[in-house]
Design an enzyme around this catalytic site. Structure first.
Site, PDB file in Angstrom:
ATOM      1  CD  GLU A   1      -9.102   0.078   2.721  1.00 52.90           C
ATOM      2  OE1 GLU A   1      -8.379   0.873   3.218  1.00 52.90           O
ATOM      3  OE2 GLU A   1      -8.759  -1.367   2.028  1.00 52.90           O
TER       4      GLU A   1
ATOM      5  NE  ARG B   1      -3.576  -0.225   2.479  1.00 50.63           N
ATOM      6  CZ  ARG B   1      -4.832   0.144   2.712  1.00 50.63           C
ATOM      7  NH1 ARG B   1      -5.675  -1.240   2.443  1.00 50.63           N
ATOM      8  NH2 ARG B   1      -5.479   0.787   3.511  1.00 50.63           N
TER       9      ARG B   1
END
Length: 202
Positions: free
Chosen positions: A155, A48
């Site tokens: 998310e 990420r």
């Protein structure tokens, strides 16, 4: 449309969060050399830090603070089962609860995804008029989620930091945990209400 959001963290991180006055992104926390009890997959967190964001403030996903649109997330199930990066279980995990409007009032660099943000085919969306496209009712309430595993991991992400003052309450598993959290909150300028929610856990 205002939507409730949940960020999970270990109780061992709460003192640092209170001292900093915010939740930092992984990228910023690394830059500041802050000690942190990691509860996520290390290889995914590393990925990420490199995966680009094409909307909002740009950068990488690791530069954003992540929230789910539900408690009792898929990641919490992984924590409950135990894995190589963290075998401490779910009992000392906190749910930090806010909502999309509160965070966006203090952070203009926000976006959301329709599935887990780390997946190549996740859609990154910073047009919040589209948030109704998520089936929030199903995401937040479905207890048997194997058929909607990807959607369950949608998310909400906020660039770099989230002010502690926008956390509305803290969900914990037991009365004992509530007592521990309330002791840590003593003297803090902002003290969210601590609620015991065993149904948010596995």
């Amino acid at each position: 449309m205002t939507v409730k959001i949940s960020h999970i963290t270990h109780i061992d991180n709460l003192t640092s969060i209170l001292k900093q006055g915010c939740l930092w992104s992984d990228s910023k926390r690394i830059e500041l050399e802050l000690v942190n009890q990691n509860i996520g997959y290390s290889h995914i967190k590393d990925r990420r830090l490199r995966r680009p964001v094409r909307v909002s403030a740009g950068g990488t996903i690791g530069q954003y603070v992540p929230f789910n649109f539900c408690p009792r997330s898929v990641m919490l199930y992984v924590i409950h089962r135990g894995y190589a990066d963290f075998e401490g279980g779910q009992d000392r995990i906190l749910h930090l609860i806010s909502n999309t409007d509160k965070v966006r009032q203090t952070n203009s660099g926000c976006f959301f995804t329709d599935i887990h943000a780390d997946l190549d085919y996740a859609e990154q969306i910073d047009d919040f008029s589209r948030i109704h496209e998520l089936d929030i009712d199903k995401i937040s309430k479905e207890r048997f989620w194997s058929a909607i595993k990807e959607e369950k991991q949608a998310e909400f992400l906020a660039f770099e930091s989230v002010n502690w003052n926008v956390i509305q309450y803290i969900g914990v598993k037991t009365d004992e945990m509530a007592q521990e959290v309330n002791i840590l909150l003593e003297g803090a300028n902002h003290q969210p209400k601590v609620i015991v929610k065993p149904d948010w856990y596995y």
